[in-house]
Scaffold this motif. Structure first.
Motif, PDB file in Angstrom:
ATOM      1  N   LEU A  94       0.990  -1.257  -0.053  1.00  0.00           N
ATOM      2  CA  LEU A  94       0.196   0.047   0.002  1.00  0.00           C
ATOM      3  C   LEU A  94       0.676   1.212   0.054  1.00  0.00           C
ATOM      4  O   LEU A  94       0.506   2.238  -0.670  1.00  0.00           O
ATOM      5  CB  LEU A  94      -0.910   0.133   1.322  1.00  0.00           C
ATOM      6  CG  LEU A  94      -2.064  -1.106   1.207  1.00  0.00           C
ATOM      7  CD1 LEU A  94      -2.744  -0.956   2.424  1.00  0.00           C
ATOM      8  CD2 LEU A  94      -2.940  -0.819   0.054  1.00  0.00           C
ATOM      9  N   LYS A  95       1.960   1.249   0.840  1.00  0.00           N
ATOM     10  CA  LYS A  95       2.763   2.452   0.823  1.00  0.00           C
ATOM     11  C   LYS A  95       3.489   2.584  -0.475  1.00  0.00           C
ATOM     12  O   LYS A  95       3.660   3.917  -0.904  1.00  0.00           O
ATOM     13  CB  LYS A  95       3.819   2.230   1.962  1.00  0.00           C
ATOM     14  CG  LYS A  95       3.489   2.162   3.194  1.00  0.00           C
ATOM     15  CD  LYS A  95       4.629   2.142   4.197  1.00  0.00           C
ATOM     16  CE  LYS A  95       4.092   2.258   5.784  1.00  0.00           C
ATOM     17  NZ  LYS A  95       5.365   2.403   6.686  1.00  0.00           N
ATOM     18  N   LEU A  96       3.707   1.495  -1.270  1.00  0.00           N
ATOM     19  CA  LEU A  96       4.405   1.678  -2.510  1.00  0.00           C
ATOM     20  C   LEU A  96       3.356   2.210  -3.564  1.00  0.00           C
ATOM     21  O   LEU A  96       3.659   2.915  -4.550  1.00  0.00           O
ATOM     22  CB  LEU A  96       5.018   0.502  -3.027  1.00  0.00           C
ATOM     23  CG  LEU A  96       6.211  -0.292  -2.263  1.00  0.00           C
ATOM     24  CD1 LEU A  96       6.492  -1.441  -2.966  1.00  0.00           C
ATOM     25  CD2 LEU A  96       7.452   0.753  -2.565  1.00  0.00           C
ATOM     26  N   LEU A  97       2.217   1.687  -3.467  1.00  0.00           N
ATOM     27  CA  LEU A  97       1.125   2.264  -4.558  1.00  0.00           C
ATOM     28  C   LEU A  97       0.958   3.660  -4.194  1.00  0.00           C
ATOM     29  O   LEU A  97       0.633   4.405  -5.159  1.00  0.00           O
ATOM     30  CB  LEU A  97      -0.044   1.443  -4.156  1.00  0.00           C
ATOM     31  CG  LEU A  97      -0.131   0.008  -4.843  1.00  0.00           C
ATOM     32  CD1 LEU A  97      -1.425  -0.712  -4.393  1.00  0.00           C
ATOM     33  CD2 LEU A  97       0.160   0.210  -6.234  1.00  0.00           C
ATOM     34  N   MET A  98       0.907   4.180  -2.902  1.00  0.00           N
ATOM     35  CA  MET A  98       0.581   5.523  -2.530  1.00  0.00           C
ATOM     36  C   MET A  98       1.755   6.546  -3.098  1.00  0.00           C
ATOM     37  O   MET A  98       1.514   7.428  -3.713  1.00  0.00           O
ATOM     38  CB  MET A  98       0.582   5.838  -1.152  1.00  0.00           C
ATOM     39  CG  MET A  98       0.373   7.264  -0.580  1.00  0.00           C
ATOM     40  SD  MET A  98       1.859   8.060  -0.628  1.00  0.00           S
ATOM     41  CE  MET A  98       2.851   7.299   0.655  1.00  0.00           C
ATOM     42  N   ALA A  99       3.179   6.011  -3.065  1.00  0.00           N
ATOM     43  CA  ALA A  99       4.137   6.689  -3.562  1.00  0.00           C
ATOM     44  C   ALA A  99       4.242   6.491  -4.980  1.00  0.00           C
ATOM     45  O   ALA A  99       4.438   7.738  -5.508  1.00  0.00           O
ATOM     46  CB  ALA A  99       5.425   5.940  -3.014  1.00  0.00           C
ATOM     47  N   ALA A 100       3.768   5.486  -5.784  1.00  0.00           N
ATOM     48  CA  ALA A 100       3.603   5.525  -7.110  1.00  0.00           C
ATOM     49  C   ALA A 100       2.483   6.602  -7.642  1.00  0.00           C
ATOM     50  O   ALA A 100       2.776   7.198  -8.735  1.00  0.00           O
ATOM     51  CB  ALA A 100       3.354   4.265  -7.560  1.00  0.00           C
ATOM     52  N   GLY A 101       1.271   6.589  -6.902  1.00  0.00           N
ATOM     53  CA  GLY A 101       0.415   7.809  -7.099  1.00  0.00           C
ATOM     54  C   GLY A 101       0.998   9.025  -7.002  1.00  0.00           C
ATOM     55  O   GLY A 101       0.636  10.184  -8.067  1.00  0.00           O
ATOM     56  N   ALA A 102       1.786   9.385  -6.116  1.00  0.00           N
ATOM     57  CA  ALA A 102       2.406  10.911  -5.942  1.00  0.00           C
ATOM     58  C   ALA A 102       3.375  10.973  -7.110  1.00  0.00           C
ATOM     59  O   ALA A 102       3.345  12.246  -7.491  1.00  0.00           O
ATOM     60  CB  ALA A 102       3.051  10.860  -4.696  1.00  0.00           C
ATOM     61  N   ALA A 103       4.045   9.984  -7.366  1.00  0.00           N
ATOM     62  CA  ALA A 103       5.030  10.105  -8.585  1.00  0.00           C
ATOM     63  C   ALA A 103       4.246  10.326  -9.842  1.00  0.00           C
ATOM     64  O   ALA A 103       4.782  11.396 -10.718  1.00  0.00           O
ATOM     65  CB  ALA A 103       5.838   9.178  -8.602  1.00  0.00           C
ATOM     66  N   ALA A 104       3.020   9.753 -10.132  1.00  0.00           N
ATOM     67  CA  ALA A 104       2.478   9.737 -11.174  1.00  0.00           C
ATOM     68  C   ALA A 104       1.713  11.134 -11.204  1.00  0.00           C
ATOM     69  O   ALA A 104       1.503  11.835 -12.485  1.00  0.00           O
ATOM     70  CB  ALA A 104       1.402   8.803 -11.591  1.00  0.00           C
ATOM     71  N   LEU A 105       1.598  12.007 -10.114  1.00  0.00           N
ATOM     72  CA  LEU A 105       0.900  13.291 -10.026  1.00  0.00           C
ATOM     73  C   LEU A 105       2.047  14.298 -11.022  1.00  0.00           C
ATOM     74  O   LEU A 105       1.694  15.428 -11.430  1.00  0.00           O
ATOM     75  CB  LEU A 105       0.688  13.824  -8.940  1.00  0.00           C
ATOM     76  CG  LEU A 105      -0.669  13.575  -8.355  1.00  0.00           C
ATOM     77  CD1 LEU A 105      -0.521  14.060  -6.694  1.00  0.00           C
ATOM     78  CD2 LEU A 105      -1.607  14.081  -9.154  1.00  0.00           C
ATOM     79  N   LEU A 106       3.283  14.185 -10.990  1.00  0.00           N
ATOM     80  CA  LEU A 106       4.180  15.283 -11.449  1.00  0.00           C
ATOM     81  C   LEU A 106       4.061  15.202 -12.946  1.00  0.00           C
ATOM     82  O   LEU A 106       3.624  16.253 -13.652  1.00  0.00           O
ATOM     83  CB  LEU A 106       5.566  14.589 -11.326  1.00  0.00           C
ATOM     84  CG  LEU A 106       6.666  15.455 -11.885  1.00  0.00           C
ATOM     85  CD1 LEU A 106       6.395  16.939 -11.692  1.00  0.00           C
ATOM     86  CD2 LEU A 106       8.166  15.014 -11.430  1.00  0.00           C
ATOM     87  N   PRO A 107       4.019  14.102 -13.835  1.00  0.00           N
ATOM     88  CA  PRO A 107       3.793  14.180 -15.105  1.00  0.00           C
ATOM     89  C   PRO A 107       2.181  14.876 -15.472  1.00  0.00           C
ATOM     90  O   PRO A 107       2.041  15.482 -16.420  1.00  0.00           O
ATOM     91  CB  PRO A 107       3.919  12.882 -15.901  1.00  0.00           C
ATOM     92  CG  PRO A 107       3.963  12.063 -14.757  1.00  0.00           C
ATOM     93  CD  PRO A 107       4.466  12.838 -13.393  1.00  0.00           C
ATOM     94  N   LEU A 108       1.435  14.222 -14.942  1.00  0.00           N
ATOM     95  CA  LEU A 108      -0.078  14.785 -14.918  1.00  0.00           C
ATOM     96  C   LEU A 108      -0.021  16.267 -14.752  1.00  0.00           C
ATOM     97  O   LEU A 108      -0.837  16.923 -15.351  1.00  0.00           O
ATOM     98  CB  LEU A 108      -0.920  13.938 -13.970  1.00  0.00           C
ATOM     99  CG  LEU A 108      -2.397  14.165 -14.171  1.00  0.00           C
ATOM    100  CD1 LEU A 108      -2.992  14.061 -15.551  1.00  0.00           C
ATOM    101  CD2 LEU A 108      -3.234  13.470 -13.035  1.00  0.00           C
TER     102      LEU A 108
END
Length: 227
Positions: A94-108
């Motif tokens: 769950l922590k890795l998925l949260m971090a992946a979502g935050a990282a995906a916010l940059l290109p978005l």
């Protein structure tokens, strides 16, 4: 413990509709001014403040499963089931998925800022300085990061068979305060949902049996009198 009986988990699914609206809000606030001389640096700084910082904080202290950001269940009123659900939030996946979502916010966020000028006539910050738009965008990014973590936690708990959930001791109130990020006013009190048929109907069926026995006994006495 059955996570599907916790109404707060179902309420957190509202994020499925709220996150797209918040992304639309980003478009509108960024459309209020043209990018500055260093738009890439501006976007990177806004993302670091609004998404990366909260993601680091939520990695250390996950979003409380009983908090809806503006309102929460009082700490001292938490049930044993709610404390057990809080103990399941420390999963590395769950922590890795949260971090992946935050990282995906940059290109978005980068893409949204590049195309935000199309919504300039609709922007509530029209003719405002660029700094104001970026300042308003930061809390929107933070809210999206928070809701993203709660959404993946909720889906992970609701989609699993209760029988397959690992047996973990519930968090104590002290651990809940120190290990979970609980935001909102402590005013939310909801009863658990019913996930099975109430036992009242079964009790009602059993309660009929004495009446039937009495009728049978009465019928036997009448037969004897007639005989």
């Amino acid at each position: 413990m059955n996570p599907r009986s916790e109404p707060l988990l179902w309420l957190q699914l509202v994020a499925l509709g709220a996150v797209p609206l918040e992304l639309l809000g980003l478009v509108l606030v960024l459309a209020g001014a043209d990018p500055g001389p260093l738009p890439g640096l501006e976007r990177l700084l806004a993302w670091a403040i609004g998404a990366l910082g909260p993601a680091i904080l939520l990695w250390q202290r996950p979003a409380d499963v009983c908090s809806l950001l503006v309102i929460q269940v009082p700490i001292k009123a938490r049930s044993g089931a709610q404390l057990s659900l809080a103990a399941l939030q420390s999963s590395l996946v769950l922590k890795l998925l949260m971090a992946a979502g935050a990282a995906a916010l940059l290109p978005l966020f980068w893409w949204i800022d590049q195309h935000a000028a199309l919504a300039t006539p609709l922007s509530p910050l029209a003719a405002s300085p660029r700094f104001v738009g970026l300042l308003v965008a930061c809390p929107l990014l933070a809210v999206i990061t928070w809701q993203w973590q709660q959404l993946i936690q909720t889906i992970a708990l609701l989609s699993r068979n209760p029988a397959t959930l690992p047996e973990r001791p519930p968090l104590s109130l002290q651990e809940l305060v120190s290990q979970r990020m609980s935001l909102g006013l402590p005013l939310l009190l909801l009863n658990p949902l019913l996930t099975s048929q109430p036992a009242a109907s079964v009790a009602g069926t059993v309660a009929i049996q004495p009446e039937e026995t009495a009728e049978q006994a009465e019928g036997t006495d009448l037969d004897q009198q007639v005989g």
